[in-house]
Motif scaffolding. Structure first.
Motif, PDB file in Angstrom:
ATOM      1  N   GLY A   1       0.813  -1.202   0.000  1.00 10.88           N
ATOM      2  CA  GLY A   1       0.000   0.000   0.000  1.00 10.88           C
ATOM      3  C   GLY A   1       0.846   1.252   0.000  1.00 10.88           C
ATOM      4  N   GLU A   2       0.169   2.393  -0.053  1.00 11.24           N
ATOM      5  CA  GLU A   2       0.864   3.676  -0.035  1.00 11.24           C
ATOM      6  C   GLU A   2       1.574   3.861   1.300  1.00 11.24           C
ATOM      7  OE1 GLU A   2      -2.752   5.515  -0.678  1.00 11.24           O
ATOM      8  OE2 GLU A   2      -2.513   5.806  -2.834  1.00 11.24           O
ATOM      9  N   GLY A   3       2.776   4.340   1.227  1.00 10.22           N
ATOM     10  CA  GLY A   3       3.550   4.544   2.437  1.00 10.22           C
ATOM     11  C   GLY A   3       4.317   3.324   2.893  1.00 10.22           C
ATOM     12  N   ALA A   4       4.357   2.282   2.048  1.00  9.00           N
ATOM     13  CA  ALA A   4       5.103   1.070   2.392  1.00  9.00           C
ATOM     14  C   ALA A   4       6.403   1.041   1.602  1.00  9.00           C
ATOM     15  CB  ALA A   4       4.276  -0.169   2.081  1.00  9.00           C
ATOM     16  N   GLY A   5       7.499   0.810   2.276  1.00 10.36           N
ATOM     17  CA  GLY A   5       8.780   0.743   1.601  1.00 10.36           C
ATOM     18  C   GLY A   5       9.008  -0.596   0.935  1.00 10.36           C
ATOM     19  N   GLY A   6       9.739  -0.595  -0.174  1.00 10.18           N
ATOM     20  CA  GLY A   6      10.104  -1.826  -0.844  1.00 10.18           C
ATOM     21  C   GLY A   6       8.991  -2.387  -1.705  1.00 10.18           C
ATOM     22  N   ILE A   7       9.279  -3.512  -2.361  1.00  9.54           N
ATOM     23  CA  ILE A   7       8.333  -4.181  -3.239  1.00  9.54           C
ATOM     24  C   ILE A   7       8.286  -5.662  -2.889  1.00  9.54           C
ATOM     25  CG2 ILE A   7       8.522  -2.570  -5.173  1.00  9.54           C
ATOM     26  CD1 ILE A   7      10.572  -4.416  -6.447  1.00  9.54           C
ATOM     27  N   ASN A   8       7.171  -6.280  -3.230  1.00 12.33           N
ATOM     28  CA  ASN A   8       6.995  -7.726  -3.073  1.00 12.33           C
ATOM     29  C   ASN A   8       6.947  -8.335  -4.462  1.00 12.33           C
ATOM     30  OD1 ASN A   8       4.934  -6.378  -0.769  1.00 12.33           O
ATOM     31  ND2 ASN A   8       6.423  -7.841  -0.010  1.00 12.33           N
ATOM     32  N   VAL A   9       7.834  -9.278  -4.732  1.00 13.79           N
ATOM     33  CA  VAL A   9       7.952  -9.866  -6.064  1.00 13.79           C
ATOM     34  C   VAL A   9       7.572 -11.336  -5.995  1.00 13.79           C
ATOM     35  CG1 VAL A   9       9.507 -10.350  -7.991  1.00 13.79           C
ATOM     36  CG2 VAL A   9       9.763  -8.235  -6.680  1.00 13.79           C
ATOM     37  N   ARG A  10       6.541 -11.695  -6.739  1.00 18.29           N
ATOM     38  CA  ARG A  10       6.061 -13.078  -6.818  1.00 18.29           C
ATOM     39  C   ARG A  10       5.899 -13.707  -5.444  1.00 18.29           C
ATOM     40  NH1 ARG A  10       8.609 -15.703 -12.422  1.00 18.29           N
ATOM     41  NH2 ARG A  10       7.290 -14.443 -13.801  1.00 18.29           N
ATOM     42  N   GLY A  11       5.192 -12.995  -4.584  1.00 14.48           N
ATOM     43  CA  GLY A  11       4.878 -13.529  -3.266  1.00 14.48           C
ATOM     44  C   GLY A  11       6.012 -13.504  -2.283  1.00 14.48           C
ATOM     45  N   GLY A  12       7.072 -12.759  -2.566  1.00 10.56           N
ATOM     46  CA  GLY A  12       8.226 -12.710  -1.673  1.00 10.56           C
ATOM     47  C   GLY A  12       8.163 -11.537  -0.714  1.00 10.56           C
ATOM     48  N   LYS A  13       8.876 -11.672   0.401  1.00 10.60           N
ATOM     49  CA  LYS A  13       8.977 -10.592   1.367  1.00 10.60           C
ATOM     50  C   LYS A  13       9.887  -9.492   0.827  1.00 10.60           C
ATOM     51  CE  LYS A  13       9.658 -11.690   5.647  1.00 10.60           C
ATOM     52  NZ  LYS A  13      10.304 -12.269   6.850  1.00 10.60           N
ATOM     53  N   VAL A  14       9.805  -8.324   1.466  1.00 13.30           N
ATOM     54  CA  VAL A  14      10.625  -7.193   1.046  1.00 13.30           C
ATOM     55  C   VAL A  14      12.110  -7.520   1.132  1.00 13.30           C
ATOM     56  CG1 VAL A  14      11.284  -4.839   1.654  1.00 13.30           C
ATOM     57  CG2 VAL A  14       8.869  -5.480   1.608  1.00 13.30           C
ATOM     58  N   ASP A  15      12.521  -8.266   2.171  1.00 15.91           N
ATOM     59  CA  ASP A  15      13.944  -8.539   2.347  1.00 15.91           C
ATOM     60  C   ASP A  15      14.468  -9.594   1.384  1.00 15.91           C
ATOM     61  OD1 ASP A  15      12.570 -10.679   3.565  1.00 15.91           O
ATOM     62  OD2 ASP A  15      14.250 -11.086   4.902  1.00 15.91           O
ATOM     63  N   GLN A  16      13.584 -10.252   0.616  1.00 13.98           N
ATOM     64  CA  GLN A  16      14.023 -11.280  -0.321  1.00 13.98           C
ATOM     65  C   GLN A  16      14.432 -10.705  -1.679  1.00 13.98           C
ATOM     66  OE1 GLN A  16      10.775 -14.074  -0.394  1.00 13.98           O
ATOM     67  NE2 GLN A  16      11.284 -14.936   1.591  1.00 13.98           N
ATOM     68  N   ASN A  17      14.460  -9.380  -1.802  1.00 19.48           N
ATOM     69  CA  ASN A  17      14.906  -8.720  -3.034  1.00 19.48           C
ATOM     70  C   ASN A  17      16.310  -8.161  -2.839  1.00 19.48           C
ATOM     71  OD1 ASN A  17      12.189  -8.988  -4.141  1.00 19.48           O
ATOM     72  ND2 ASN A  17      11.643  -7.286  -2.790  1.00 19.48           N
ATOM     73  N   LEU A  18      17.229  -8.560  -3.707  1.00 16.34           N
ATOM     74  CA  LEU A  18      18.563  -7.971  -3.711  1.00 16.34           C
ATOM     75  C   LEU A  18      18.509  -6.690  -4.541  1.00 16.34           C
ATOM     76  CD1 LEU A  18      21.638  -8.080  -3.132  1.00 16.34           C
ATOM     77  CD2 LEU A  18      21.872  -9.404  -5.253  1.00 16.34           C
ATOM     78  N   VAL A  19      18.717  -5.548  -3.898  1.00 18.04           N
ATOM     79  CA  VAL A  19      18.660  -4.254  -4.571  1.00 18.04           C
ATOM     80  C   VAL A  19      20.071  -3.690  -4.652  1.00 18.04           C
ATOM     81  CG1 VAL A  19      17.677  -1.944  -4.572  1.00 18.04           C
ATOM     82  CG2 VAL A  19      16.318  -3.863  -3.726  1.00 18.04           C
ATOM     83  N   LEU A  20      20.561  -3.517  -5.871  1.00 14.89           N
ATOM     84  CA  LEU A  20      21.903  -2.995  -6.124  1.00 14.89           C
ATOM     85  C   LEU A  20      21.804  -1.638  -6.810  1.00 14.89           C
ATOM     86  CD1 LEU A  20      23.559  -6.251  -7.540  1.00 14.89           C
ATOM     87  CD2 LEU A  20      23.712  -5.377  -5.200  1.00 14.89           C
ATOM     88  N   PHE A  21      22.493  -0.649  -6.271  1.00  9.91           N
ATOM     89  CA  PHE A  21      22.558   0.680  -6.879  1.00  9.91           C
ATOM     90  C   PHE A  21      24.020   1.008  -7.125  1.00  9.91           C
ATOM     91  CE2 PHE A  21      21.933   5.471  -6.390  1.00  9.91           C
ATOM     92  CZ  PHE A  21      21.516   5.606  -7.700  1.00  9.91           C
ATOM     93  N   GLY A  22      24.423   0.896  -8.377  1.00  6.19           N
ATOM     94  CA  GLY A  22      25.841   1.057  -8.677  1.00  6.19           C
ATOM     95  C   GLY A  22      26.676   0.003  -7.997  1.00  6.19           C
ATOM     96  N   ASN A  23      26.178  -1.255  -7.957  1.00  7.56           N
ATOM     97  CA  ASN A  23      26.824  -2.422  -7.341  1.00  7.56           C
ATOM     98  C   ASN A  23      26.807  -2.399  -5.819  1.00  7.56           C
ATOM     99  OD1 ASN A  23      27.770  -3.843  -9.768  1.00  7.56           O
ATOM    100  ND2 ASN A  23      29.093  -2.059 -10.045  1.00  7.56           N
ATOM    101  N   ALA A  24      26.193  -1.401  -5.197  1.00  9.19           N
ATOM    102  CA  ALA A  24      26.117  -1.324  -3.733  1.00  9.19           C
ATOM    103  C   ALA A  24      24.762  -1.839  -3.264  1.00  9.19           C
ATOM    104  CB  ALA A  24      26.336   0.112  -3.266  1.00  9.19           C
ATOM    105  N   GLN A  25      24.773  -2.715  -2.244  1.00  9.83           N
ATOM    106  CA  GLN A  25      23.526  -3.198  -1.655  1.00  9.83           C
ATOM    107  C   GLN A  25      22.834  -2.068  -0.896  1.00  9.83           C
ATOM    108  OE1 GLN A  25      23.310  -6.929   0.515  1.00  9.83           O
ATOM    109  NE2 GLN A  25      25.380  -7.458  -0.151  1.00  9.83           N
ATOM    110  N   LEU A  26      21.519  -1.978  -1.060  1.00  8.28           N
ATOM    111  CA  LEU A  26      20.715  -1.035  -0.296  1.00  8.28           C
ATOM    112  C   LEU A  26      19.788  -1.808   0.633  1.00  8.28           C
ATOM    113  CD1 LEU A  26      19.703   1.691  -2.912  1.00  8.28           C
ATOM    114  CD2 LEU A  26      21.698   1.619  -1.413  1.00  8.28           C
ATOM    115  N   PHE A  27      19.768  -1.428   1.906  1.00 14.62           N
ATOM    116  CA  PHE A  27      18.904  -2.082   2.888  1.00 14.62           C
ATOM    117  C   PHE A  27      17.575  -1.355   3.048  1.00 14.62           C
ATOM    118  CE2 PHE A  27      23.194  -3.382   4.084  1.00 14.62           C
ATOM    119  CZ  PHE A  27      23.030  -4.748   4.161  1.00 14.62           C
ATOM    120  N   ASN A  28      17.501  -0.118   2.608  1.00 13.24           N
ATOM    121  CA  ASN A  28      16.248   0.635   2.633  1.00 13.24           C
ATOM    122  C   ASN A  28      16.140   1.373   1.301  1.00 13.24           C
ATOM    123  OD1 ASN A  28      14.134   2.526   3.100  1.00 13.24           O
ATOM    124  ND2 ASN A  28      14.476   2.353   5.295  1.00 13.24           N
ATOM    125  N   THR A  29      15.074   1.134   0.561  1.00 13.17           N
ATOM    126  CA  THR A  29      14.937   1.688  -0.787  1.00 13.17           C
ATOM    127  C   THR A  29      13.936   2.826  -0.855  1.00 13.17           C
ATOM    128  OG1 THR A  29      13.251   0.021  -1.330  1.00 13.17           O
ATOM    129  CG2 THR A  29      15.555  -0.502  -1.844  1.00 13.17           C
TER     130      THR A  29
END
Length: 818
Positions: free
Chosen positions: A191-219
């Protein structure tokens, strides 16, 4: 004049040009006065038509600066919504009815050209497209075949074009990568105001987010309302939600890889944008022309005026702001060797009246060396240092406090690419990450506070992986991408580990011993193989079937019993009592294009089986808990569903329609009642939304005016509700339903925008655009959550719906570049 010979001439007759311009403007094919008017050409004469109803327009499209013949450039008749693409020689042929046409010539990363053509007979028209001097809101700058979705060996790979990102309505006019990804199948948010995304039924922490090869823990910025990605500094981004190459690991659901672009090596450029709540700026150019370049981009918010304008006193007395800064320096030692240094920093502050507040920041630096060793072999070496810290505080009174935690990591990665002939492309290498979780600290805030300081030490761990992946063209119809990854994890000292009575539940009462480990001493080891493969079989020129399987391991977990990811969630490394998550992901897809690849369609089914998911006991205490494992439950999960996408790429009306039907279910069946949820039955996760539909479209009113429309609908997410109450010792005690047995109301929202591209000045070096947008046009009060309040002497608590953005939100933004 010889018969059947085309004559190409410019129409200089002022009367005829005026009438033509008025006609095209009335039909919505030309911009308003003061805008650039396309060149007008005549091919042949009316007499030469000789009763013929059609004619063939041929030619070649090149880049005059480099002499390159442009493959995959589009030639498109706006009047008929009909087009074609160039072949590998840059040549095209387009059959059109005899008469008047507005023809658009485009190629990715090049300046667009528009010609108004009187076509009476076959003719040749060669076009030169210049490099784009500055790409307005350019996000993806990748030349891909028009049927890339069919021929690509991988399924479930999402790439958005610049038009997709720039032209959709946005919240307060702020471009947002994550919000656009959510409009695609298989990607959602609670919903609105929720951080991160859920991909194919996965939790927010199950997404590896890389920004310029750096891991981000809060997107997210502003508690989830905006993403941390500044669109001006992005080179390209790719979301792997189905087939994940072996060079990626550490998460079990998806990978979002966002590249920071290099600064321009030859020209100084500047770009600025002003919106309702944020402004952004980008400066880039050469330090040593052709050798060294720099890029600096930043955003800052000024949302306070919106909060001050609202009637509710608590909101009017609240504060919110954020900024982010991205920089990159690149140096070319030679055409085959480039060294880049990038830096990213972001900061957020939010305080709700005098009650509570959040503060969090991220910093990451990356050093990257890219080398082409020979025509078949290339290398990329990266070193990344990351730091993430968060703070929760209560600002005033005797209970005022500050609670802080965070993570630091050092990551090294070496990747090689070997092009072993026409049919094999190998990726292989190794990577290692050392995580250090910072101590949890509780401190008093202010002189009046009675809070006592407390510190809980956290874990240290390191992950090492080796991998190899081969993209193999077996035959013109059959292709295979096969990979293998081996990962291992070590939990390290210094740390204290509690030992519990054998066979007994993990509770404080069952602690029988405490074991201390010295610095660097290995506490626990985990390891395992991660096979990956994706198979593509072409059914014809425009259709294919794809099958994929991935096994993925995850050694770091987000510990939170809130629905949305918040800045003070705890990232927990795997320990003796918290094993790594393991997910087996399967997908099968059918891909079919129509009308010369201008319409893309796909349908994919997927299934995920997840082991060792972390869930929580009722009323778990997750902060400042030195024996956290006593409040956690290990469970299993499964997610399955199907996704449908139909996308139109050419014409005045473009966009896509997507639908996802999916389920995300959990099961916690432990040896005791305390470690079992819902009597061991499967129950929906907090982000289980069976139906998710999105319509995203753009309609060109004229050359520089277009509408954007976005409509989304989804099932309301699950909640645990109060179903009865009883009174004991004059205290009303609620009785809750089984976990996630009820749902909040369904969600739907309509957004619209109008974008006006200003005329191009100073030899096309200056550009401007205005965007007027309305978010939540229907002013629907969509529920983010439902909570309960006790009013007066009522025996049963009353449910209250919480809406984060429950009103219509208009905005205007202005962007210019030079």
């Amino acid at each position: 004049m010889l018969p059947n010979t085309a004559v190409i001439s410019r129409c200089d007759q002022s009367g005829r040009r005026l009438l033509l311009g008025l006609l095209l403007w009335f039909c919505g094919l030309l911009p308003l006065a003061g805008q650039v008017v396309p060149d007008t050409l005549t091919i042949g004469t009316e007499e030469m038509a000789n009763g013929s109803k059609t004619a063939v327009l041929r030619g070649r499209i090149t880049n005059p600066g480099s002499g390159e013949k442009l493959l995959g450039a589009t030639v498109y008749s706006r009047t008929l919504e009909l087009g074609t693409v160039t072949n590998d020689s840059g040549r095209y042929a387009l059959i059109l009815p005899v008469g008047l046409h507005e023809v658009v010539f485009r190629s990715v990363g090049m300046e667009e050209k528009v010609k108004v053509i009187y076509l009476y007979t076959d003719g040749v028209l060669d076009i030169g497209l210049e490099d784009r001097s500055f790409s307005l809101e350019e996000i993806v700058i990748k030349a891909q075949p028009s049927n890339q979705n069919v021929v690509d060996v991988r399924s479930g790979v999402v790439s958005l074009t610049a038009e997709d990102v720039r032209e959709l309505p946005t919240l307060l006019g702020e471009l947002d990568v994550l919000k656009n990804l959510v409009s695609l199948p298989g990607v959602s948010t609670i919903g609105e105001g929720a951080g991160g995304i859920n991909v194919r039924g996965g939790k927010v922490d199950q997404n590896l987010v890389l920004f310029g090869n750096a891991q981000l823990f809060n997107t997210s910025h502003a508690l989830g309302l905006f993403s941390v990605f500044n669109p001006d500094v992005i080179e390209n981004f790719t979301l792997y939600k189905g087939s994940v190459p072996a060079q990626y690991g550490g998460r079990t659901s998806s990978v979002l890889d966002v590249d920071i672009k290099r600064g321009d090596f030859d020209q100084f450029k500047i770009k600025m944008g002003i919106g309702a709540v944020t402004s952004r700026a980008l400066v880039e150019g050469p330090i040593a022309k052709g050798k060294t370049s720099y890029l600096i981009g930043g955003r800052a918010s000024y949302a306070g005026w919106i909060l001050k304008s609202l009637k509710q006193p608590d909101i009017r007395n609240s504060k919110a702001n954020f900024y982010d800064l991205t920089g990159k320096i690149s140096h070319r030692f030679s055409p085959n060797n480039t060294l880049s240094f990038s830096y990213y920093s972001s900061y957020d502050f939010f305080q709700y009246s005098r009650q509570f507040g959040y503060q969090w920041r991220t910093m990451a630096t990356t050093l990257e060396w890219s080398a082409i060793l020979n025509e078949h072999f290339s290398s990329r070496s990266t070193a990344t240092l990351g730091d993430y810290k968060s703070l929760l505080f209560e600002p005033f009174g005797v209970t005022a406090f500050e609670y802080q935690n965070g993570q630091q990591y050092l990551q090294l990665k070496q990747n090689f690419i070997w092009n072993a002939g026409e049919k094999h492309l190998f990726n292989f290498g190794a990577e290692g990450v050392r995580y250090k979780n910072l101590p949890d600290r509780l401190d008093p805030r202010g002189e009046r506070s009675n809070v006592l300081s407390e510190t809980i030490s956290r874990e240290i761990g390191q992950e090492l992986a080796f991998y190899i992946n081969d993209d193999f063209e077996i035959s013109p119809k059959l292709a295979l991408s096969a990979g293998l990854r081996f990962s291992m994890f070590q939990s390290l000292g210094p740390d204290r580990v509690f030992r519990y009575r054998e066979g007994a539940p993990l509770t404080e009462l069952n602690i029988v011993d405490t074991v201390s480990y010295q610095r660097g001493e290995v506490i626990r080891r985990y390891s395992g193989w991660e096979p990956r493969f994706s198979l593509r079989y072409r059914l014809g020129e425009n259709s294919s079937l794809k099958l994929s399987y991935n096994r993925m391991r995850q050694y770091i977990h987000l510990i939170s019993n809130t629905t949305a990811s918040t800045p003070v969630d705890v990232w927990q490394l795997s320990t003796d009592y918290i094993p790594p998550q393991i997910s087996d992901n399967y997908s099968l897809g059918f891909f079919r294009n129509f009308k010369d690849n201008t319409i893309e369609t796909s349908m994919e089914v997927f299934y995920r089986d997840i082991q060792n998911l972390v869930d929580y006991k009722d009323f778990a205490r997750l902060l400042l808990n030195e024996h956290l494992e006593t409040d956690l439950i290990s469970g299993t999960g499964k997610a399955y569903g199907f996704e449908v996408l139909a996308k139109r790429n050419e014409g005045r009306l473009t966009g896509w329609v997507s639908y996802t039907h999916s389920r995300s279910l959990l099961q916690a069946k432990g040896p005791t009642k305390e470690s079992t949820i819902n009597n061991g039955a499967w129950y929906p996760s907090s982000f289980d939304k069976p139906h998710d539909f999105t319509l995203s479209a753009k309609y060109e009113l004229s050359y520089d005016f277009f509408w954007g429309v976005n409509f989304t609908y989804s099932t309301g997410r699950p909640i645990t509700a109060i179903i009865s109450s009883y009174e004991q010792n004059n205290v009303i005690i609620p009785h809750y339903s089984e976990r996630n047995a009820y749902r909040i109301p369904d969600y739907y929202r309509l957004d619209m925008s109008l974008t006006i591209n200003g005329k191009r000045l100073v030899s096309r070096r200056y550009r401007e655009s205005f965007t007027i947008s309305v978010y939540n046009l229907l002013a629907r009060k969509n529920a983010f959550s439902v909570y309960y309040q006790q009013f007066g002497n009522k025996f049963f608590p009353s449910p209250t719906k919480l809406s984060v953005l429950g009103t219509l939100i208009p905005a205007i933004s202005y962007t210019f570049s030079y």
